[in-house]
Motif scaffolding. Sequence first.
Motif, PDB file in Angstrom:
ATOM      1  N   THR A 185      25.364  -1.734  -1.468  1.00 25.94           N
ATOM      2  CA  THR A 185      25.394  -2.249  -2.833  1.00 25.94           C
ATOM      3  C   THR A 185      24.921  -3.704  -2.851  1.00 25.94           C
ATOM      4  OG1 THR A 185      27.697  -2.996  -2.612  1.00 25.94           O
ATOM      5  CG2 THR A 185      27.355  -0.763  -3.441  1.00 25.94           C
ATOM      6  N   GLY A 186      24.506  -4.156  -4.050  1.00 25.17           N
ATOM      7  CA  GLY A 186      24.130  -5.557  -4.233  1.00 25.17           C
ATOM      8  C   GLY A 186      22.715  -5.896  -3.835  1.00 25.17           C
ATOM      9  N   ASN A 187      21.922  -4.919  -3.438  1.00 29.55           N
ATOM     10  CA  ASN A 187      20.554  -5.185  -2.974  1.00 29.55           C
ATOM     11  C   ASN A 187      19.551  -5.020  -4.104  1.00 29.55           C
ATOM     12  OD1 ASN A 187      21.426  -2.372  -2.623  1.00 29.55           O
ATOM     13  ND2 ASN A 187      19.299  -2.013  -2.044  1.00 29.55           N
ATOM     14  N   SER A 188      18.578  -5.922  -4.174  1.00 28.31           N
ATOM     15  CA  SER A 188      17.475  -5.789  -5.125  1.00 28.31           C
ATOM     16  C   SER A 188      16.141  -6.123  -4.446  1.00 28.31           C
ATOM     17  CB  SER A 188      17.688  -6.695  -6.345  1.00 28.31           C
ATOM     18  OG  SER A 188      17.741  -8.051  -5.964  1.00 28.31           O
ATOM     19  N   PHE A 189      16.134  -7.132  -3.557  1.00 30.20           N
ATOM     20  CA  PHE A 189      14.913  -7.475  -2.837  1.00 30.20           C
ATOM     21  C   PHE A 189      14.509  -6.367  -1.880  1.00 30.20           C
ATOM     22  CE2 PHE A 189      16.156 -12.172  -3.305  1.00 30.20           C
ATOM     23  CZ  PHE A 189      15.446 -12.267  -4.492  1.00 30.20           C
ATOM     24  N   TYR A 190      15.488  -5.701  -1.283  1.00 29.81           N
ATOM     25  CA  TYR A 190      15.234  -4.646  -0.298  1.00 29.81           C
ATOM     26  C   TYR A 190      15.840  -3.333  -0.778  1.00 29.81           C
ATOM     27  CZ  TYR A 190      14.302  -8.578   2.868  1.00 29.81           C
ATOM     28  OH  TYR A 190      13.806  -9.723   3.442  1.00 29.81           O
ATOM     29  N   SER A 191      15.207  -2.243  -0.358  1.00 35.35           N
ATOM     30  CA  SER A 191      15.795  -0.929  -0.634  1.00 35.35           C
ATOM     31  C   SER A 191      16.977  -0.707   0.299  1.00 35.35           C
ATOM     32  CB  SER A 191      14.754   0.173  -0.422  1.00 35.35           C
ATOM     33  OG  SER A 191      14.404   0.269   0.956  1.00 35.35           O
ATOM     34  N   ALA A 192      17.803   0.277  -0.039  1.00 32.69           N
ATOM     35  CA  ALA A 192      18.966   0.590   0.795  1.00 32.69           C
ATOM     36  C   ALA A 192      18.524   0.982   2.205  1.00 32.69           C
ATOM     37  CB  ALA A 192      19.785   1.704   0.157  1.00 32.69           C
ATOM     38  N   GLU A 223      23.017 -10.367  11.777  1.00 34.80           N
ATOM     39  CA  GLU A 223      21.578 -10.287  11.614  1.00 34.80           C
ATOM     40  C   GLU A 223      21.122 -11.185  10.466  1.00 34.80           C
ATOM     41  OE1 GLU A 223      17.800  -8.878  12.615  1.00 34.80           O
ATOM     42  OE2 GLU A 223      19.708  -8.531  13.603  1.00 34.80           O
ATOM     43  N   GLU A 224      20.121 -12.026  10.753  1.00 33.78           N
ATOM     44  CA  GLU A 224      19.553 -12.884   9.717  1.00 33.78           C
ATOM     45  C   GLU A 224      18.451 -12.118   8.997  1.00 33.78           C
ATOM     46  OE1 GLU A 224      20.466 -15.848   8.704  1.00 33.78           O
ATOM     47  OE2 GLU A 224      22.096 -16.046  10.167  1.00 33.78           O
ATOM     48  N   ILE A 225      18.604 -11.955   7.683  1.00 26.71           N
ATOM     49  CA  ILE A 225      17.621 -11.229   6.884  1.00 26.71           C
ATOM     50  C   ILE A 225      17.092 -12.167   5.808  1.00 26.71           C
ATOM     51  CG2 ILE A 225      17.225  -9.228   5.399  1.00 26.71           C
ATOM     52  CD1 ILE A 225      19.532  -7.839   6.781  1.00 26.71           C
ATOM     53  N   PRO A 226      15.772 -12.319   5.707  1.00 26.60           N
ATOM     54  CA  PRO A 226      15.217 -13.188   4.669  1.00 26.60           C
ATOM     55  C   PRO A 226      15.680 -12.778   3.272  1.00 26.60           C
ATOM     56  CG  PRO A 226      13.524 -12.564   6.237  1.00 26.60           C
ATOM     57  CD  PRO A 226      14.735 -11.749   6.568  1.00 26.60           C
ATOM     58  N   PHE A 227      15.994 -13.778   2.438  1.00 28.42           N
ATOM     59  CA  PHE A 227      16.434 -13.593   1.054  1.00 28.42           C
ATOM     60  C   PHE A 227      17.845 -13.026   0.931  1.00 28.42           C
ATOM     61  CE2 PHE A 227      11.811 -12.842   1.238  1.00 28.42           C
ATOM     62  CZ  PHE A 227      11.384 -13.975   0.562  1.00 28.42           C
ATOM     63  N   VAL A 228      18.523 -12.858   2.067  1.00 30.11           N
ATOM     64  CA  VAL A 228      19.909 -12.378   2.043  1.00 30.11           C
ATOM     65  C   VAL A 228      20.822 -13.501   2.511  1.00 30.11           C
ATOM     66  CG1 VAL A 228      21.570 -10.739   3.013  1.00 30.11           C
ATOM     67  CG2 VAL A 228      19.274  -9.975   2.373  1.00 30.11           C
ATOM     68  N   ASP A 229      21.797 -13.849   1.669  1.00 29.97           N
ATOM     69  CA  ASP A 229      22.718 -14.931   2.009  1.00 29.97           C
ATOM     70  C   ASP A 229      23.726 -14.460   3.057  1.00 29.97           C
ATOM     71  OD1 ASP A 229      23.853 -17.454   1.858  1.00 29.97           O
ATOM     72  OD2 ASP A 229      25.262 -16.847   0.299  1.00 29.97           O
ATOM     73  N   LYS A 230      24.343 -13.292   2.815  1.00 36.62           N
ATOM     74  CA  LYS A 230      25.278 -12.733   3.789  1.00 36.62           C
ATOM     75  C   LYS A 230      25.475 -11.251   3.541  1.00 36.62           C
ATOM     76  CE  LYS A 230      29.629 -13.663   1.339  1.00 36.62           C
ATOM     77  NZ  LYS A 230      31.000 -14.195   1.454  1.00 36.62           N
ATOM     78  N   LEU A 231      26.031 -10.596   4.540  1.00 37.10           N
ATOM     79  CA  LEU A 231      26.353  -9.170   4.467  1.00 37.10           C
ATOM     80  C   LEU A 231      27.823  -8.974   4.790  1.00 37.10           C
ATOM     81  CD1 LEU A 231      23.340  -7.683   6.472  1.00 37.10           C
ATOM     82  CD2 LEU A 231      23.665  -7.515   4.012  1.00 37.10           C
ATOM     83  N   GLU A 232      28.469  -8.090   4.063  1.00 36.55           N
ATOM     84  CA  GLU A 232      29.854  -7.710   4.361  1.00 36.55           C
ATOM     85  C   GLU A 232      29.887  -6.228   4.700  1.00 36.55           C
ATOM     86  OE1 GLU A 232      32.430  -8.704   1.157  1.00 36.55           O
ATOM     87  OE2 GLU A 232      32.479 -10.845   1.623  1.00 36.55           O
TER      88      GLU A 232
END
Length: 297
Positions: free
Chosen positions: A92-99, A128-137
């Motif tokens: 959930t919460g993704n828009s720049f990347y697909s699931a 994992e560092e992902i461009p345009f993603v601040d953090k993952l839970e």
Amino acid sequence: DLWGKPHLPVPLYRQRLRKYNQGFASTRSCDTLDKTKTDQRKSMLKFREREKIKARKRRGKGLLTALLVLMTLALLTVGVISLFKIRTVEITGNSFYSAQEIQDRIITDRYTENSLYLYLKYKYFNKEEIPFVDKLEVSLQGPGKVKIRVYEKSVVGYVTYMGANFYFDKDGVVVESSTDVKEDIPCISGVRFSSLAMYQKLAVENDKIFGRILNITQLLKKYELSPDKIEFGKDLALTLYFGNVKVALGSNDDLEDKIGRLHDIYSDLESLSGTLHMENYTLDSKFISFEKADSTE
């Protein structure tokens, strides 16, 4: 010789007999002492042998216990690997990347295919560092099910500099650098800056431009319009580019009325080439003109 001279005087006879008996007794005592020492050595050897046997038994029991522990751990490991193998992923919460893109970036090997390992990794260890993603839970929804919550960086546009695209947020802070062009994030041109650095605010001549950028990008998102480029001119005058069509919005404050009207007529512009003049458009005047592109260009 004592026995060969039986007619010795009695005192001398008794004296020799006493010495003889003493010597015989002494010999018997030495024999007894040697026998005792021999028995002690035998007892000691038997004792040591018994201790060796006990030690071997203890070592055997220790090895058996260690083997049982290792077998138990191996069975538990196999059980954990099998039980916590990821079968379902909710993102959930993704828009720049697909699931699927998010899943492919964080589940990359046999270790991250384990839901327990993945949960612990993103809670306590390297992420994992992902461009345009601040953090993952990552949260466990069951032994074989994980939920991934994506928190994306707030990006309103990008500027191009030295062959790279620098994406910035609503405050003008550069949050990402990439050679890729992300869909639905407009290129902002006409922004004059004296310095540019990651995680630093763009050093521009007029900070009001960031409020202007935020305003126009929010309106474009609201009316589901995605220009290829947003250009700022003199006095922060706005021009939008959609393929072969240029939309001149001007520098006044009637942006929402203009974007709303642009949304209504956008389908009629897709096959045209030229400039749509909306600089003087208001709800009262409703003045719009279209200037076709020179066919010789």
